[in-house]
Design a protein around this motif. Structure first.
Motif, PDB file in Angstrom:
ATOM      1  N   UNK A 152       0.876  -1.338  -0.012  1.00  0.00           N
ATOM      2  CA  UNK A 152      -0.142  -0.107  -0.154  1.00  0.00           C
ATOM      3  C   UNK A 152       0.870   1.220  -0.017  1.00  0.00           C
ATOM      4  N   UNK A 153       1.874   1.148   0.972  1.00  0.00           N
ATOM      5  CA  UNK A 153       2.660   2.484   0.987  1.00  0.00           C
ATOM      6  C   UNK A 153       3.470   2.751  -0.422  1.00  0.00           C
ATOM      7  N   UNK A 154       3.794   1.551  -0.980  1.00  0.00           N
ATOM      8  CA  UNK A 154       4.703   1.704  -2.255  1.00  0.00           C
ATOM      9  C   UNK A 154       3.861   2.399  -3.018  1.00  0.00           C
ATOM     10  N   UNK A 155       2.439   1.897  -3.280  1.00  0.00           N
ATOM     11  CA  UNK A 155       1.770   2.473  -4.272  1.00  0.00           C
ATOM     12  C   UNK A 155       1.090   4.148  -4.129  1.00  0.00           C
ATOM     13  N   UNK A 156       0.960   4.353  -2.626  1.00  0.00           N
ATOM     14  CA  UNK A 156       0.838   5.676  -2.294  1.00  0.00           C
ATOM     15  C   UNK A 156       2.144   6.540  -2.830  1.00  0.00           C
TER      16      UNK A 156
ATOM     17  N   UNK B 151      -3.977   1.758  -9.360  1.00  0.00           N
ATOM     18  CA  UNK B 151      -3.460   0.648  -8.588  1.00  0.00           C
ATOM     19  C   UNK B 151      -3.787   1.003  -7.250  1.00  0.00           C
ATOM     20  N   UNK B 152      -3.452   2.285  -6.749  1.00  0.00           N
ATOM     21  CA  UNK B 152      -3.590   2.465  -5.346  1.00  0.00           C
ATOM     22  C   UNK B 152      -5.103   2.403  -4.909  1.00  0.00           C
ATOM     23  N   UNK B 153      -5.938   3.021  -5.774  1.00  0.00           N
ATOM     24  CA  UNK B 153      -7.501   2.690  -5.433  1.00  0.00           C
ATOM     25  C   UNK B 153      -7.822   1.398  -5.283  1.00  0.00           C
ATOM     26  N   UNK B 154      -7.362   0.349  -6.363  1.00  0.00           N
ATOM     27  CA  UNK B 154      -7.766  -0.990  -5.984  1.00  0.00           C
ATOM     28  C   UNK B 154      -7.228  -1.558  -4.975  1.00  0.00           C
ATOM     29  N   UNK B 155      -5.674  -1.265  -4.412  1.00  0.00           N
ATOM     30  CA  UNK B 155      -5.231  -1.719  -3.406  1.00  0.00           C
ATOM     31  C   UNK B 155      -6.115  -1.141  -2.057  1.00  0.00           C
ATOM     32  N   UNK B 156      -6.438   0.018  -1.988  1.00  0.00           N
ATOM     33  CA  UNK B 156      -7.291   0.397  -0.794  1.00  0.00           C
ATOM     34  C   UNK B 156      -8.639  -0.087  -0.887  1.00  0.00           C
ATOM     35  N   UNK B 157      -9.228  -0.347  -2.095  1.00  0.00           N
ATOM     36  CA  UNK B 157     -10.657  -1.149  -1.906  1.00  0.00           C
ATOM     37  C   UNK B 157     -10.422  -2.550  -1.594  1.00  0.00           C
ATOM     38  N   UNK B 158      -9.369  -3.137  -1.825  1.00  0.00           N
ATOM     39  CA  UNK B 158      -9.150  -4.747  -1.566  1.00  0.00           C
ATOM     40  C   UNK B 158      -8.872  -4.626  -0.224  1.00  0.00           C
TER      41      UNK B 158
ATOM     42  N   UNK C  20     -10.515   5.049  -1.202  1.00  0.00           N
ATOM     43  CA  UNK C  20     -10.555   4.383  -2.790  1.00  0.00           C
ATOM     44  C   UNK C  20     -11.716   5.123  -3.613  1.00  0.00           C
ATOM     45  N   UNK C  21     -12.720   5.506  -2.824  1.00  0.00           N
ATOM     46  CA  UNK C  21     -14.063   6.132  -3.554  1.00  0.00           C
ATOM     47  C   UNK C  21     -13.537   7.514  -3.864  1.00  0.00           C
ATOM     48  N   UNK C  22     -12.710   8.250  -3.256  1.00  0.00           N
ATOM     49  CA  UNK C  22     -12.150   9.591  -3.590  1.00  0.00           C
ATOM     50  C   UNK C  22     -11.299   9.469  -4.669  1.00  0.00           C
ATOM     51  N   UNK C  23     -10.293   8.609  -4.621  1.00  0.00           N
ATOM     52  CA  UNK C  23      -9.599   8.413  -5.890  1.00  0.00           C
ATOM     53  C   UNK C  23     -10.457   7.953  -7.328  1.00  0.00           C
ATOM     54  N   UNK C  24     -11.237   7.185  -6.837  1.00  0.00           N
ATOM     55  CA  UNK C  24     -12.151   6.337  -8.097  1.00  0.00           C
ATOM     56  C   UNK C  24     -12.916   7.484  -8.721  1.00  0.00           C
TER      57      UNK C  24
ATOM     58  N   UNK D  95     -13.952   3.467 -17.899  1.00  0.00           N
ATOM     59  CA  UNK D  95     -12.925   2.732 -17.387  1.00  0.00           C
ATOM     60  C   UNK D  95     -13.046   2.891 -15.813  1.00  0.00           C
ATOM     61  N   UNK D  96     -13.603   3.839 -15.301  1.00  0.00           N
ATOM     62  CA  UNK D  96     -13.577   3.905 -13.717  1.00  0.00           C
ATOM     63  C   UNK D  96     -14.838   3.686 -13.050  1.00  0.00           C
ATOM     64  N   UNK D  97     -16.099   3.779 -13.551  1.00  0.00           N
ATOM     65  CA  UNK D  97     -17.347   3.830 -12.690  1.00  0.00           C
ATOM     66  C   UNK D  97     -17.720   2.651 -12.424  1.00  0.00           C
TER      67      UNK D  97
END
Length: 194
Positions: free
Chosen positions: A1-5, A18-25, A46-50, A60-62
């Motif tokens: 997570x920190x790496x993606x941040x 990728x960060x949003x996907x990791x946060x969601x997961x 994740x909501x904020x980023x997406x 792509x993202x909805x």
């Protein structure tokens, strides 16, 4: 997570998805182990980023945004914040309604799920008439997809059980019994009770 941040801070367009996907997961995993209060923060992030990504590229993202919003609504409700849970759930329904209009087979089951969640929240907030309307719409969508996706039968059962409860609350006992009779005549297969 920190790496993606760190990567997303340096190159948002390349790494924010990728960060949003990791946060969601992370939110999903925390919820899976009954840590829903802790699941809220990564899911909100994740909501904020997406939301930002979907503004620039909705196709792509909805779908991911709708999934994160739906999860956020469920987990807010699970931690006793039902009134707050309605907003992200309504937003998920709105997005999924749009997606289902363009691709019914792909998105109607997700729309039905969000409608069922919204019906539950609406019933909890004291609006059984609206909850009944939402359960009817969700049930119709599930019925439409059962022939091609029989694994949706448990979801149909769940929304019809809620519908019967709402009908009882509205004093419509005969209608509730009709729904329960259908449930009794169309039982779940033994292996569907996970």
């Amino acid at each position: 997570m920190e790496i993606y941040r760190r990567l997303a801070a340096g190159n948002p367009s390349a790494y924010e998805p990728d960060l949003a996907r990791s946060l969601s997961n992370l939110g999903s995993r925390l919820s899976d182990v009954e840590r829903r209060a802790e699941a809220l923060t990564p899911t909100e992030q994740a909501v904020e980023i997406r939301r930002r990504l979907a503004a620039d590229s909705p196709a792509a993202y909805e779908p991911g945004l709708a999934r994160s919003l739906s999860n956020l609504g469920i987990w807010l409700s699970d931690v006793g914040r039902g009134a707050e849970a309605l907003t992200p759930t309504e937003q998920a329904v709105e997005i999924r309604r749009r997606l289902a209009a363009d691709s019914p087979a792909a998105y109607e089951p997700d729309l039905a799920t969000s409608l069922a969640v919204m019906a539950t929240l609406t019933a909890m907030e004291g609006d059984p008439s609206e909850a009944l309307r939402l359960t009817a719409e969700a049930a119709e969508l599930y019925h439409r997809r059962i022939a091609t996706t029989p694994t949706l039968l448990p979801e149909l059962h769940a929304v019809l059980e809620l519908q019967a409860l709402v009908l009882d609350e509205l004093g419509r006992r005969e209608d509730a019994e009709t729904v329960r009779r259908w449930l009794g005549e169309n039982p779940l297969p033994p292996d569907s009770h996970n």
